[in-house]
Design an enzyme around this catalytic site. Structure first.
Site, short mmCIF file in Angstrom:
data_model
loop_
_atom_site.label_atom_id
_atom_site.label_comp_id
_atom_site.label_asym_id
_atom_site.label_seq_id
_atom_site.Cartn_x
_atom_site.Cartn_y
_atom_site.Cartn_z
N HIS A 139 48.44 52.13 34.93
CA HIS A 139 48.17 52.56 36.29
C HIS A 139 47.78 51.33 37.13
O HIS A 139 47.03 50.47 36.68
CB HIS A 139 47.05 53.59 36.29
CG HIS A 139 46.61 53.93 37.66
ND1 HIS A 139 47.51 54.31 38.63
CD2 HIS A 139 45.40 53.92 38.26
CE1 HIS A 139 46.86 54.52 39.76
NE2 HIS A 139 45.59 54.29 39.56
N CYS A 186 45.07 59.90 39.08
CA CYS A 186 45.91 58.75 38.74
C CYS A 186 46.47 58.84 37.32
O CYS A 186 47.44 58.16 36.99
CB CYS A 186 45.12 57.45 38.90
SG CYS A 186 44.41 57.27 40.53
N ASN A 239 47.96 51.24 45.17
CA ASN A 239 47.69 52.28 44.18
C ASN A 239 48.29 53.60 44.69
O ASN A 239 47.85 54.12 45.71
CB ASN A 239 46.16 52.38 44.02
CG ASN A 239 45.73 53.48 43.08
OD1 ASN A 239 46.50 54.34 42.69
ND2 ASN A 239 44.45 53.46 42.73
O1 UT7 Z 1 43.01 54.73 40.98
C1 UT7 Z 1 41.69 55.14 40.84
C2 UT7 Z 1 40.90 54.10 40.26
N1 UT7 Z 1 40.39 53.22 41.30
C3 UT7 Z 1 40.03 51.99 40.97
O2 UT7 Z 1 40.20 51.60 39.85
C4 UT7 Z 1 39.34 51.15 42.01
C5 UT7 Z 1 38.18 50.43 41.35
N2 UT7 Z 1 37.38 49.60 42.28
C6 UT7 Z 1 37.86 48.48 42.84
O3 UT7 Z 1 39.02 48.14 42.68
C7 UT7 Z 1 36.91 47.60 43.63
O4 UT7 Z 1 35.61 48.08 43.44
C8 UT7 Z 1 37.23 47.55 45.14
C9 UT7 Z 1 38.53 46.82 45.40
C10 UT7 Z 1 37.27 48.94 45.72
C11 UT7 Z 1 36.13 46.76 45.86
O5 UT7 Z 1 36.08 45.42 45.35
P1 UT7 Z 1 34.71 44.75 44.94
O6 UT7 Z 1 34.99 43.36 44.54
O7 UT7 Z 1 34.06 45.68 43.94
O8 UT7 Z 1 33.92 44.76 46.29
P2 UT7 Z 1 32.49 45.39 46.60
O9 UT7 Z 1 32.63 46.87 46.77
O10 UT7 Z 1 31.52 44.89 45.60
O11 UT7 Z 1 32.17 44.76 47.98
C12 UT7 Z 1 31.92 43.34 48.13
C13 UT7 Z 1 31.85 43.02 49.60
C14 UT7 Z 1 30.97 43.98 50.39
O12 UT7 Z 1 30.29 43.24 51.39
P3 UT7 Z 1 28.75 42.81 51.17
O13 UT7 Z 1 28.00 44.10 50.99
O14 UT7 Z 1 28.75 41.97 49.92
O15 UT7 Z 1 28.42 42.06 52.41
C15 UT7 Z 1 31.97 44.87 51.08
O16 UT7 Z 1 31.46 45.41 52.29
O17 UT7 Z 1 33.15 43.11 50.18
C16 UT7 Z 1 33.09 43.91 51.34
N3 UT7 Z 1 34.39 44.57 51.52
C17 UT7 Z 1 35.37 44.01 52.21
N4 UT7 Z 1 35.48 42.84 52.87
C18 UT7 Z 1 36.65 42.57 53.48
C19 UT7 Z 1 34.78 45.77 51.04
N5 UT7 Z 1 36.06 46.00 51.41
C20 UT7 Z 1 36.44 44.93 52.15
C21 UT7 Z 1 37.64 44.58 52.82
N6 UT7 Z 1 37.70 43.40 53.46
N7 UT7 Z 1 38.73 45.40 52.82
#
Ligand code: UT7
Length: 336
Positions: free
Chosen positions: A263, A122, A293
């Site tokens: 980014h 990225c 992204n």
């Molecule tokens: O370009 C490269 C750099 N990349 C980035 O900067 C990405 C950085 N990371 C992020 O943006 C975030 O970590 C994500 C958007 C990928 C995830 O968001 P989050 O708020 O950190 O969610 P999480 O991984 O902590 O997951 C929270 C909950 C989980 O469920 P439980 O375990 O709490 O029951 C996930 O299974 O959200 C669930 N979840 C979803 N729910 C509905 C994960 N993806 C989804 C989804 N829809 N698409």
């Protein structure tokens, strides 16, 4: 190739910009039909509403990169053969050999012009801009085309709701040229990498590329793997660190810059940096809502949209910041 042998300190100006996006849209509502998710969850947690996705065998990183550079050349008023170098930043070039830089050069009537692909995920477009700027400033290159392009849909496992919703495809490009005003170009720049974070964001090709910590998870070779929470922490930390250095080391304040181009990985990462530095919303460009992204494509598409809309004010610096797989990061304060 117009190469000067003498070292002449020169400035660097942006001659033109361009971008290219696939027609096909994949909306959050489309995802609701594929995986257990909702438009509300995706928009709230990421800021994304839809992304553009390559369709069919004839559209991909090569065609997007080619079209973005063609538009940048058109806006610069020059032709492919007028370039001294083509740099294509991408993790998704169709082939390892030949590079997309060579293929794009051939497609744009630039046979004979050197070209290479650069892999910094990225951060790629910002890396490419800094490398090109330094080469022009050396006095040995006069005009360089920089492309940031990624076709992330190729690496997306659409059964994985936490990853596939984040990414889209797209390309941005800029044509840089030597200028007699040495004030123009990078006033400050930084690039960095830290391979200790390689397993936080990676695309395994072979079984042995999968780290032990990930072995118990379902893996599809050729698809992106991400430890979202770790990358999130890294991104917030690095974004703020690069911005802090950019302002401190140039002695500029947010009021002195026209735009901050960062980014587009998650709206919450951008917002946390915006709040930390007290930046007004109109100075921090956002297009993640429309495109997701696009990895190396994101910063270049932002630059093109801002350049064409006249929001990058001449005489005022703008800031470029990116971070991503590698792990990598880069930042530049650019005088136009
Ligand atoms: O370009 C490269 C750099 N990349 C980035 O900067 C990405 C950085 N990371 C992020 O943006 C975030 O970590 C994500 C958007 C990928 C995830 O968001 P989050 O708020 O950190 O969610 P999480 O991984 O902590 O997951 C929270 C909950 C989980 O469920 P439980 O375990 O709490 O029951 C996930 O299974 O959200 C669930 N979840 C979803 N729910 C509905 C994960 N993806 C989804 C989804 N829809 N698409």
């Amino acid at each position: 190739m117009n190469v000067s042998q003498a070292f002449v300190p020169v400035g660097v100006r942006i001659l033109g910009t361009g971008s290219a996006l696939p027609e096909a849209r994949l909306t959050n509502h489309d995802f609701e039909k594929i995986v257990d998710t909702s438009d509300e969850w995706i928009f709230k947690r990421t800021g994304i509403s839809e992304r553009r996705i390559c369709k069919g065998p004839t559209e991909g990183a090569f065609t997007l990169g080619r079209d973005a550079l063609a538009r940048a050349l058109e806006s610069a008023g020059i032709e492919g053969k007028d370039l001294d170098l083509i740099i294509v930043a991408s993790v998704s070039s169709e082939m390892t050999c030949p590079s997309n830089a060579c293929r794009i050069g051939h497609a744009l009537d630039a046979d004979g012009v050197p070209g290479f692909d650069l892999v910094a995920a990225c951060s790629g477009f910002v890396y490419g801009m800094i490398v090109a700027e330094s080469m022009i400033r050396s006095g040995r290159f006069r005009r360089i085309g920089v492309v940031g392009v990624d076709e992330m849909s190729r690496f997306s496992d659409y059964a994985d709701r936490s990853l596939s919703i984040l990414f889209g495809d797209g390309a941005g490009a800029a044509v840089l040229a030597a200028d007699e005003n040495p004030e123009l170009g990078c006033q400050w720049q930084t690039m960095g990498s830290d391979g200790s974070g390689e397993t936080h964001l990676y695309i395994p090709r072979r079984d042995q590329d999968v780290p032990d910590a990930d072995r118990d998870n379902p893996i599809r070779l050729g698809c992106l793997r991400m430890n979202g929470r770790e990358v999130y922490k890294f991104a917030v930390h690095k974004f703020c660190e690069v911005m802090e250095r950019a302002f401190t080391e140039t002695q500029l304040t947010p009021a002195d810059v026209s735009q901050i181009i960062c980014h587009q990985s998650n709206i919450r990462i951008i917002e946390s940096a915006r709040e930390r530095f007290g930046l007004p919303a109109e100075k921090v460009y956002i297009n993640i809502d429309r495109y997701g992204n696009m990895s190396a494509g994101s910063a270049g598409v932002c630059l093109d949209e801002l350049w064409r809309s006249g929001k990058i004010t001449k005489g005022m610096p703008f800031v470029l910041v990116a971070f991503g797989g590698g792990l990598t990061w880069a930042g530049a304060v650019w005088r136009v």
